[in-house]
Design an enzyme around this catalytic site. Structure first.
Site, short mmCIF file in Angstrom:
data_model
loop_
_atom_site.label_atom_id
_atom_site.label_comp_id
_atom_site.label_asym_id
_atom_site.label_seq_id
_atom_site.Cartn_x
_atom_site.Cartn_y
_atom_site.Cartn_z
N SER A 150 0.86 -1.19 0.00
CA SER A 150 0.00 0.00 0.00
C SER A 150 0.89 1.23 0.00
O SER A 150 1.68 1.41 -0.92
CB SER A 150 -0.95 -0.03 1.21
OG SER A 150 -1.86 1.04 1.14
N HIS A 177 -2.90 -1.07 -3.28
CA HIS A 177 -3.95 -0.07 -3.08
C HIS A 177 -3.62 1.14 -3.95
O HIS A 177 -2.55 1.74 -3.79
CB HIS A 177 -4.04 0.33 -1.61
CG HIS A 177 -4.27 -0.83 -0.70
ND1 HIS A 177 -3.88 -0.83 0.63
CD2 HIS A 177 -4.85 -2.04 -0.90
CE1 HIS A 177 -4.21 -1.97 1.19
NE2 HIS A 177 -4.79 -2.73 0.28
N ASP A 276 -4.61 -4.65 6.00
CA ASP A 276 -4.85 -5.53 4.85
C ASP A 276 -3.64 -6.43 4.61
O ASP A 276 -2.50 -5.98 4.66
CB ASP A 276 -5.13 -4.70 3.60
CG ASP A 276 -5.62 -5.53 2.43
OD1 ASP A 276 -6.20 -6.61 2.68
OD2 ASP A 276 -5.45 -5.10 1.28
#
Length: 333
Positions: A150, A177, A276
């Site tokens: 991310s 992401h 995540d």
């Protein structure tokens, strides 16, 4: 993959035997004309899957096969002779059903389709296949590499991919992401940075090849639809709801890979904010796979790796500069 062919027509059975023997990963262990011999053959041969073409419009055969399907967990690919049979077969909760071609319509593309369908239903079956990506490899014979990241991810992923060198032997699936509309630009940037490996945005239904990186598109989950009998992953882009407000979600990718590859799954979780990937790492570890998470010393944000460590999903914790070499060591084993 051990197969029993069950069809009342000797001609149809012969066509299947002749054509399926061309596929090295398929082994026909029996060919039977009725349900009684099918039951006997199952006890003697322990098949991985059954290809069945019985005429279910006959009530006796239908009831007999209904009892069989309820008492066995063996995956069945049913070939219906008519739309009526196809409808009846769906009431039996079989693994897959399709229309049987006319005798003069069997061609190589049909048997390619059969091979792919068999691989898919075997992958989705709770039973273990006697030959396939799971059982044909040793504990550390990795079949796939997954990467999740991310905040700070692009530069981290670039460094890791560069370190893999040329001719990396596994397909690489990558969930990042990213803002909607930025995925193609990121893939192009990575491709410009990493001349050693091919990088593209993943497409639905695509077969993932070794030495290629497939990046999840913005706002779609990247998962594995199924693994072919030779171990090749077939990709699926999902519009399922975001997980923890994220789509694509690293967890979705990692869980998918763990489901199909178990101990043959290798995953790397890099810098990022939030949690995540933590659950996905834990699932991979629980299934016997291997995970590497980035050490705090090199993370832009230590959120995702820290969450994976806390969840018990980190087999190794390494600074970014050591991850590529460790991947190569594990893959060469």
């Amino acid at each position: 993959m051990k197969i029993i062919i069950a069809d009342t027509s000797a001609v149809v059975r012969a066509i299947f035997e002749q054509n399926l023997q061309k596929y090295s990963d398929l082994q026909i262990i029996a060919s039977v004309p009725n349900s009684r011999q099918l039951a006997k053959s199952i006890q003697e041969n322990e098949p991985d899957v059954i290809i069945c073409g019985f005429d279910l419009t006959e009530s006796i055969i239908f009831e007999d096969f209904k009892k069989f399907s309820q008492s066995n967990q063996i995956p069945v690919l049913f070939l219906a002779g008519s739309e009526e049979e196809l409808t009846k077969s769906r009431s039996l909760s079989l693994s897959d059903s399709m229309l049987k071609p006319k005798l003069n319509s069997y061609d190589p593309s049909f048997f390619d389709s059969i091979s792919e369908r068999l691989a898919k239903i075997i992958s989705q079956s709770p039973r273990k296949c006697s030959c396939g990506s799971e059982s044909s490899t040793g504990e550390n014979a990795f079949k796939i590499l997954c990467i999740g990241a991310s905040t700070g991810g692009p530069s981290a992923v670039s460094q890791v991919l560069k370190g893999l060198g040329k001719n990396f032997p596994l397909p690489v699936l990558y969930a990042q992401h990213i803002e909607i509309g930025a995925d193609e630009n990121l893939a192009s940037w990575l491709a410009g940075e990493c001349h050693n490996i091919h990088i593209t945005v993943a497409r639905d239904g695509e077969e993932a090849r070794p030495g290629h990186v497939y990046m999840a598109p913005a706002d779609r989950h990247l998962v594995i639809d199924y693994a072919k009998s030779n171990g090749t992953p077939v990709l699926h882009l999902s519009d399922e709801e975001p997980e923890r407000f994220l789509r694509p979600a690293v967890n979705k990718l990692f869980r998918s890979a763990a489901h199909f590859y178990k101990q043959n799954c290798l995953a790397v979780l890099l810098t990022g904010m939030g949690m995540d990937g933590a659950d996905g790492c834990k699932v991979i570890c629980d299934r016997g796979g291997w995970t590497i998470v980035e050490d705090k010393s090199t993370c832009t944000v230590f959120g995702m790796p820290a969450a994976a460590i806390e969840a018990g999903g980190a087999k190794e914790i390494l600074p970014r500069g050591d991850i590529s070499n460790r991947i190569l060591e594990l893959v060469k084993k």
